[in-house]
Design a protein around this motif. Sequence first.
Motif, short mmCIF file in Angstrom:
data_model
loop_
_atom_site.label_atom_id
_atom_site.label_comp_id
_atom_site.label_asym_id
_atom_site.label_seq_id
_atom_site.Cartn_x
_atom_site.Cartn_y
_atom_site.Cartn_z
N THR A 81 7.66 -3.09 5.81
CA THR A 81 8.16 -2.50 6.42
C THR A 81 8.72 -4.19 6.87
O THR A 81 8.24 -5.43 6.86
N LEU A 82 10.10 -4.46 6.82
CA LEU A 82 11.14 -5.40 7.03
C LEU A 82 11.26 -5.92 8.38
O LEU A 82 11.54 -5.29 9.40
N PRO A 83 10.38 -7.08 9.00
CA PRO A 83 10.63 -7.49 9.96
C PRO A 83 12.45 -8.22 10.55
O PRO A 83 12.70 -8.48 9.94
N GLY A 84 12.33 -7.69 11.90
CA GLY A 84 13.70 -8.41 12.60
C GLY A 84 14.62 -7.17 11.57
O GLY A 84 16.29 -7.82 11.67
N GLN A 85 14.65 -5.68 11.22
CA GLN A 85 15.60 -5.36 10.70
C GLN A 85 15.89 -4.44 11.18
O GLN A 85 14.90 -4.03 12.01
N SER A 86 16.64 -3.03 11.12
CA SER A 86 16.97 -2.49 11.81
C SER A 86 16.83 -0.50 11.71
O SER A 86 16.08 0.08 11.50
N VAL A 87 16.16 -1.52 10.08
CA VAL A 87 15.68 -0.51 9.37
C VAL A 87 14.81 -0.86 8.71
O VAL A 87 14.12 -1.75 8.46
N ASP A 88 13.44 -0.42 9.04
CA ASP A 88 12.08 -0.67 8.86
C ASP A 88 11.16 -0.42 8.37
O ASP A 88 10.19 -0.65 8.14
N ARG A 89 11.40 0.64 6.80
CA ARG A 89 11.19 0.38 6.02
C ARG A 89 11.52 0.78 4.79
O ARG A 89 13.11 1.22 4.88
N LEU A 90 11.37 0.16 3.86
CA LEU A 90 11.85 -0.27 2.50
C LEU A 90 10.85 0.34 1.09
O LEU A 90 9.91 0.19 0.99
N CYS A 91 11.16 1.11 0.67
CA CYS A 91 9.88 1.81 -0.21
C CYS A 91 10.62 1.67 -1.59
O CYS A 91 11.66 2.34 -2.20
N VAL A 92 9.62 0.97 -2.26
CA VAL A 92 10.34 -0.02 -3.71
C VAL A 92 9.87 1.24 -5.22
O VAL A 92 8.31 1.36 -4.99
N ASP A 93 10.04 1.18 -5.61
CA ASP A 93 9.62 2.12 -7.20
C ASP A 93 9.76 1.18 -8.33
O ASP A 93 10.53 0.36 -8.35
N ILE A 94 9.06 0.98 -8.83
CA ILE A 94 9.30 0.11 -10.09
C ILE A 94 9.04 0.52 -11.14
O ILE A 94 8.21 1.93 -11.79
N LYS A 95 10.43 0.90 -12.17
CA LYS A 95 11.02 2.03 -13.34
C LYS A 95 10.83 0.33 -14.58
O LYS A 95 10.83 1.46 -15.52
N HIS A 96 10.89 -1.00 -14.35
CA HIS A 96 10.42 -1.94 -15.62
C HIS A 96 9.26 -2.45 -15.01
O HIS A 96 9.81 -2.95 -14.15
N SER A 97 8.65 -2.76 -16.14
CA SER A 97 7.65 -3.44 -15.96
C SER A 97 6.96 -3.88 -17.59
O SER A 97 6.48 -2.72 -18.23
N GLN A 98 6.46 -5.46 -17.32
CA GLN A 98 6.15 -5.39 -18.85
C GLN A 98 5.60 -7.22 -18.28
O GLN A 98 5.29 -8.03 -17.90
N GLY A 99 3.84 -6.67 -18.44
CA GLY A 99 2.30 -7.80 -18.32
C GLY A 99 2.67 -7.87 -16.48
O GLY A 99 2.92 -7.16 -16.18
N PRO A 100 1.98 -8.80 -16.41
CA PRO A 100 1.46 -9.04 -15.15
C PRO A 100 2.71 -9.20 -14.22
O PRO A 100 3.75 -9.71 -14.28
N MET A 101 2.43 -9.03 -13.06
CA MET A 101 3.79 -8.93 -12.28
C MET A 101 3.29 -9.91 -10.87
O MET A 101 2.86 -10.02 -10.44
N ASN A 102 3.74 -11.17 -10.11
CA ASN A 102 3.45 -11.72 -9.04
C ASN A 102 4.66 -10.68 -7.84
O ASN A 102 5.12 -11.56 -7.68
N LEU A 103 3.44 -10.60 -7.44
CA LEU A 103 4.28 -9.10 -6.63
C LEU A 103 4.82 -10.72 -4.98
O LEU A 103 5.73 -9.99 -4.46
N LEU A 104 3.86 -11.42 -4.80
CA LEU A 104 3.76 -12.28 -3.97
C LEU A 104 2.62 -13.75 -3.53
O LEU A 104 1.96 -13.54 -4.72
N SER A 105 3.59 -14.52 -3.82
CA SER A 105 3.24 -15.41 -3.41
C SER A 105 4.01 -16.39 -2.20
O SER A 105 4.98 -17.19 -2.00
N ASP A 106 2.57 -16.86 -1.30
CA ASP A 106 3.29 -18.19 -0.21
C ASP A 106 2.06 -18.65 0.25
O ASP A 106 1.87 -19.18 0.34
N PRO A 107 2.58 -20.08 -0.41
CA PRO A 107 2.02 -21.08 -0.97
C PRO A 107 1.91 -21.77 1.03
O PRO A 107 0.39 -22.53 1.06
N ASP A 108 2.34 -21.99 1.86
CA ASP A 108 1.38 -21.85 2.74
C ASP A 108 0.65 -21.11 3.92
O ASP A 108 -0.43 -21.89 4.66
N GLN A 109 1.18 -20.43 2.92
CA GLN A 109 0.19 -19.02 3.65
C GLN A 109 -1.84 -19.14 2.96
O GLN A 109 -2.40 -18.37 3.27
N GLY A 110 -0.92 -19.06 1.82
CA GLY A 110 -2.34 -20.04 1.15
C GLY A 110 -2.70 -18.69 -0.26
O GLY A 110 -3.40 -18.18 -0.25
#
Length: 813
Positions: free
Chosen positions: A620-649
């Motif tokens: 769900t993208l805040p502040g956008q007129s388009v409210d939902r984004l569906c993500v399909d993963i077609k290429h993956s090698q090894g662990p993925m860093n999905l999210l990282s926010d140092p301010d949020q810890g």
Amino acid sequence: MLSSPRAAGRKTEQFQVSVSVAPAAKVTFKLVYEELLKRHLGAYELLLKVQPQQLVKHLQMDIHIFEPQGISFLETESTFMTNELADALTVSQNKTKAHIQFKPMLSQQKSSGQQDTVLDGNFIVRYDVNRTSSGGSIQIENGYFVHYFAPEGLPTIPKNVIFVIDKSSSMSGRKMQQTREALIKILDDLSPNDQFNLISFSGDAAQWKPLLVPASAENVNQARSYAAGIQAHGGTDINHAVLMAVQLLNSAKQEELMPEGTVSLIILLTDGDPTMGETNPARIQRNVKEAIDGQYSLFCLGFGFDVSYAFLEKLALDNGGLARRIYEDSDSALQLQDFYQEVANPLLTAVTFEYPSNVVEEVSQDNFRLLFKGSEIVVAGKLRDQSPDVLSAKVRGQLHMQNITFQTESRVAEQEKEFQSPKYIFHSFMERLWAYLTIQQLLEQMVSASATEKQALETRALNLSLHYCFVTPLTSMVVTKPDGREGSEVAEKPMETNRENRHKNFYLAGTSGKIANDPGRAGPRGPLNSPRPYPDYLTAGESVLPDMLAPSVPERMIHGMDLRAKDVPAVASDSITGRLGERKASGSSTDLPQPAKTASPPGTTAAVPAPIQAPPIILTLPGQSVDRLCVDIKHSQGPMNLLSDPDQGIEVTAQYETERAQFSWIEVTFKNPQLQVRASPEHVVVTRNRKNSAYKWKETLFSVTPSLKMTMDEAGLLLLSSPDRVTIGLLPWDGPGEGLRLLLRDTDRFSSRVGGTLGQFYQDVLWGPPAAADDSKRTLRVQGLDYSATRLLKLDYQEGSPGTEISCWSIEL
């Protein structure tokens, strides 16, 4: 009056009582018990079973904590709490005290649409104390003292560790799989300064390497491959395998391959009795003790209930270690990892406590071979009649390359006054703690003592048990009916017996009036003003040594806790019915026109449309007129860093399997509090202070700290939330496209520094106009990269199975 057999669980010793009650009669049960808590991986943990098995009109639980050192952190956890019940839980805390109260109304106790209670599970409190004094804390009350010692900030001593792994036929299947899994994880936790080797054994034994090797990345990777290939077959020659480990350490020592000041450990894991080579347990114990000769510490892990635990316990106690049972369960691998974490970080060796001899007497054990990070050493003793105003202490030990001395002191009068003020404290508890520690240590010494020494130790332990009314393996508690009625029954201290008698029943008498006591782990208490509660009912039991002592001496007391249930109906309700998990589906696909339905021409067969799938990720993208984004993963090698926010810890990583189109694991790491949540299709593992806790999906969970709330409902939705922080959800999805799923809520709280495969979509996202020929296609630009987005129908997993159809912009990564 009837009494039910004693039952034992992994963390419980139960004495069940049942009584006959006349119609409309009122019965009051009063239970007072003491429990001593051991610091484990940096925390004390109090476990309470809340299982009334019926609705209770007046049910209240109060937990009071008083720690003069100050409470450094406090968290509660429950396996039955719901959002409705959470309103009945209050937690208040100041610097030195905490009060936790749970007081649910009848309406909150009822299961959905039923008259059964939802209260059926565990309530857990975890906490630790501030440790400003490196010499520890000395507490004094009523002429007795207790010294708690757990210094902070010490460097870890490098270690030489040999893992001796049973691969006999009885280890085949699940046991071997879990052992391999745990060993691979443990190897990853070795420090680069450590040295190690592996020995696997059945009827014979084999070393992985001829010598100890450094725990370098290359060696650890090779050891992981070796561990992954261990297969179970053959008999069990424990004697040969352990002696091989001792010889390996001896050779390294002779060739000066073990650096000075390091600690050497042997960790034995087995699930059975010795069946090959030397099979006499007494001779094996003698052989190992003579070979080790006090140089190394041996830790024995008994896997399952077919193992001779008494044999392993003596083997460990003879050689400066301890034994631990590994329960056959889905979390066996985590139990192994947790045990290793207990001994993975030695801080001090040769620890000794010194007190002025003219001030104290009858001090409990005051010298210890090792102190590990996250644990605590407790020493107790009596003050002499003419004690000074100040009690001082010195603690000596050895660091890696030097000796060290800690000093501390405590003012007697101040301490006495401090512990007299809280009304909920059981006074004289320090005296009883001293007695309990002394009895436990005498029982341990009896395991390895000669026949002559054993008799003297047994006599002293028995006398203390009788004087303080502790139910131990040497004593029994006789409970009589009130009002002079005939009949009495005996409660025995639960202990592990040999396999022939493993299922022997133990009984505790019930009464139809105000009742006796459940001894718990530390023994019964009588009225607070009675120095010797119920002396006439406590008798010396059969003088038989225990096959298993209680777990390593538990060492911290929750001062005062009562669980009250008033006006309980005399007749129990029906058996508990599990609640049906139900989550209301929401969301719709009305934001775009739906495709028109078409009919097939006569005589033809309509093609069956492919089932609508749930995407791996919905954003769900805040502040956008388009409210939902569906993500399909077609290429993956090894662990993925999905999210990282140092301010949020917050950091979220995952492993995606493209062939199966699902996550094999998702891991969420928090900086404050330092906590890691790892979800797999099998279960959720939460790691706090190197301690692992496993939870099955769709088990109710409610865990609260000041900075993080963790809840799971019966549908399996695990939510991780805290004030001013993004909420992260994890759930197992069993609809079309099954597998783990990720949810994000309150995404407007992401900082401007958020990044990662998914985090990038919470930066500046630019949407291009719809394509001229097809308004269901658009382009979005994220950090200089263009993604093609197509409007498609997908299943929304965010509101639970079976999911509702939504129209969203779908992109591929």
